[in-house]
Design an enzyme around this catalytic site. Sequence first.
Site, PDB file in Angstrom:
ATOM      1  N   CYS A 190       0.840  -1.054  -0.198  1.00  9.56           N
ATOM      2  CA  CYS A 190       0.037  -0.089   0.143  1.00  9.56           C
ATOM      3  C   CYS A 190       0.839   1.247   0.056  1.00  9.56           C
ATOM      4  O   CYS A 190       1.432   1.583  -0.948  1.00  9.56           O
ATOM      5  CB  CYS A 190      -1.053  -0.011   1.085  1.00  9.56           C
ATOM      6  SG  CYS A 190      -2.519   0.832   0.993  1.00  9.56           S
ATOM      7  N   HIS A 207      -3.570  -5.069   0.518  1.00  9.43           N
ATOM      8  CA  HIS A 207      -2.861  -5.605   1.862  1.00  9.43           C
ATOM      9  C   HIS A 207      -2.912  -7.180   1.517  1.00  9.43           C
ATOM     10  O   HIS A 207      -4.036  -7.805   2.377  1.00  9.43           O
ATOM     11  CB  HIS A 207      -3.631  -4.963   3.040  1.00  9.43           C
ATOM     12  CG  HIS A 207      -3.471  -3.549   3.383  1.00  9.43           C
ATOM     13  ND1 HIS A 207      -2.379  -3.111   4.181  1.00  9.43           N
ATOM     14  CD2 HIS A 207      -4.097  -2.642   2.977  1.00  9.43           C
ATOM     15  CE1 HIS A 207      -2.378  -1.735   4.011  1.00  9.43           C
ATOM     16  NE2 HIS A 207      -3.488  -1.611   3.445  1.00  9.43           N
ATOM     17  N   GLU A 256      -1.407  -9.198   3.371  1.00  5.37           N
ATOM     18  CA  GLU A 256      -0.963  -9.713   4.786  1.00  5.37           C
ATOM     19  C   GLU A 256      -2.283 -10.680   5.301  1.00  5.37           C
ATOM     20  O   GLU A 256      -2.265 -11.231   6.315  1.00  5.37           O
ATOM     21  CB  GLU A 256      -0.302  -8.778   5.588  1.00  5.37           C
ATOM     22  CG  GLU A 256      -1.200  -7.736   6.249  1.00  5.37           C
ATOM     23  CD  GLU A 256      -0.856  -6.478   5.206  1.00  5.37           C
ATOM     24  OE1 GLU A 256      -0.778  -6.440   3.839  1.00  5.37           O
ATOM     25  OE2 GLU A 256      -1.237  -5.181   5.736  1.00  5.37           O
TER      26      GLU A 256
HETATM   27  N1  GLN Z   1      -2.013   6.699   2.759  1.00  6.80           N
HETATM   28  C1  GLN Z   1      -2.198   5.893   1.783  1.00  6.80           C
HETATM   29  C2  GLN Z   1      -3.556   5.932   1.182  1.00  6.80           C
HETATM   30  O1  GLN Z   1      -4.592   6.317   1.807  1.00  6.80           O
HETATM   31  C3  GLN Z   1      -1.991   4.538   1.903  1.00  6.80           C
HETATM   32  C4  GLN Z   1      -2.767   3.681   2.595  1.00  6.80           C
HETATM   33  C5  GLN Z   1      -2.141   2.387   3.188  1.00  6.80           C
HETATM   34  O2  GLN Z   1      -0.974   2.308   3.298  1.00  6.80           O
HETATM   35  N2  GLN Z   1      -3.231   1.589   3.934  1.00  6.80           N
HETATM   36  O3  GLN Z   1      -3.767   5.866   0.038  1.00  6.80           O
END
Ligand code: GLN
Length: 538
Positions: A380, A506, A508
């Site tokens: 992310c 994500h 994970e």
């Molecule tokens: N802050 C970034 C976004 O909102 C990444 C979010 C994250 O890593 N979950 O896109």
Amino acid sequence: MAKYIFVVGGVLSSLGKGIATASIGLLLKSMGYKVVLQKFDPYLNVDPGTMSPFQHGEIFVTDDGAETDLDLGHYERFTDVSLTRHSSSSAGQVYETVIQNERRGVYQGKTVQVIPHITDEIKHRIRALEADYDIIITEIGGTVGDIESLPFLEAVRQLRLDLGYKNTLYIMLTYVPYIKSAGELKTKPSQHSAYKLREIGIQPEILLCRSEKPFGKEIYDKIALFTNVPRENVINAIDVKSVYECPITFKNANLHKLICQHFEIECRPLNLRSWNKFLTNSQDCVDKVTIAICGKYVRHQDAYKSVEEALVHSAAWHRLKLQIKWIDSEQNFKFALLNRSLQDVDGILIPGGFGVRGIEGKIAIAEYARTHKIPYFGICLGMQVAVIEFARHICHLKDANSTEFDPKTPHPVIHLMEEQQYVEMVGGTMRLGAYSCKLKRGTLARKAYGKVLISERHRHRYEFNNAYREKLESKGLTFSGFSPDGLLVEIIELPAHPFYIGVQFHPEFKSRPNKPHPLFREFISAAYQYHQSHSTPV
Ligand code: GLN
């Protein structure tokens, strides 16, 4: 008719109630019962999504896009059941529903009260899953004696009246501290927690007693006598090295048999073959691998829980001992410091995150991984910083950035998603939950997953800016995963590097001990190759 287990906690928090609940789930599932788990959190936030990870650790995301307590991660990892928003409720959600009902006139002029309106709403939520499962395991957050847990405990007390003794079971997790100066284990805190629970009308049937040292007979007898729990229902949950050993401790203490006896259901043989295989692999390691996790919440041990566990699963799969090196991205990263912090690591992982603090450190770390050819896995935010780094240093797009960190950047390579432009509320408004992603042939991602269409969970507001796709591609960045309509970039990689991948989702959340996630599995494999090529032969 569904059977209900209520898990409550005594003495203090952080005893591993979530792990105990998940372990019970695994034992019952491995007997072939259809099991689901749920968690009630007594705080007034509608969900933990708006809380800092320093407060309650990681935010776990379900397929259907609920932002939940990290215990749901344990539940999914132990039982391999994909949970939904029905498995997570907070006092905030309960009150919000009741207050909205009141505004809509649902209560027809009655005075709206904690009992029965709040407790009815809690019971309704607990029973929402009963049509599809044999056994529902409900963990009540907090500790017996907390003011804010009271409506939840009252609701589960009432459920015994509604559903009957044979269909409900109360399990309490307590703590039996070892007092060094006295050289003794002390049972009084457990006694008091049991009194406190009885005071509100609940007599626990089974006690799980955490302790650092094993109990002798007199401790069992004393706890049984004072808590009014049969001696054979007092289980010593002695500390274990890995949380994944807890189900085995409980099995050896016959917890599954006690539960089946209480419910008068068949105690079937346990099938723990793949679980045991994972345990054997994680204990029987051939070598080690060191992974750096670089983030700004590294001081909170639960802030990156699922990432850490996903690494544990993959390391065990390769029969490697995992060493995690936590790197605080807020340090002032000059090259010398990076060299010192990262020279002995075999792989670098930058997990998700929000806000500008620590960003330049993460960008420097992504650059270090790229230029030193150290396996890199960006999740992310970790993908977004890899894109920024590539844009700045390879495409010479000076001051390229995400508009999250620099709204005036001349090169917004990461920008706010279209659907996020007019969002005003912060809670529950990100791109959340499972989305499909199509993988490009011949890429690292496609090879790892071994298929074209995958589904992964998201939690973000920003995305890759397509205006820069061609430019970055022409300089050697590969876009290997897209939303099925081709509009959203979901995965980037660098073919000129042994292993350099960034994903907008994500992964994970979907790793399981006996089914490691393909990207984590390949990352650890690449890290081990790096380790072997860099270790000096003895
Ligand atoms: N802050 C970034 C976004 O909102 C990444 C979010 C994250 O890593 N979950 O896109």
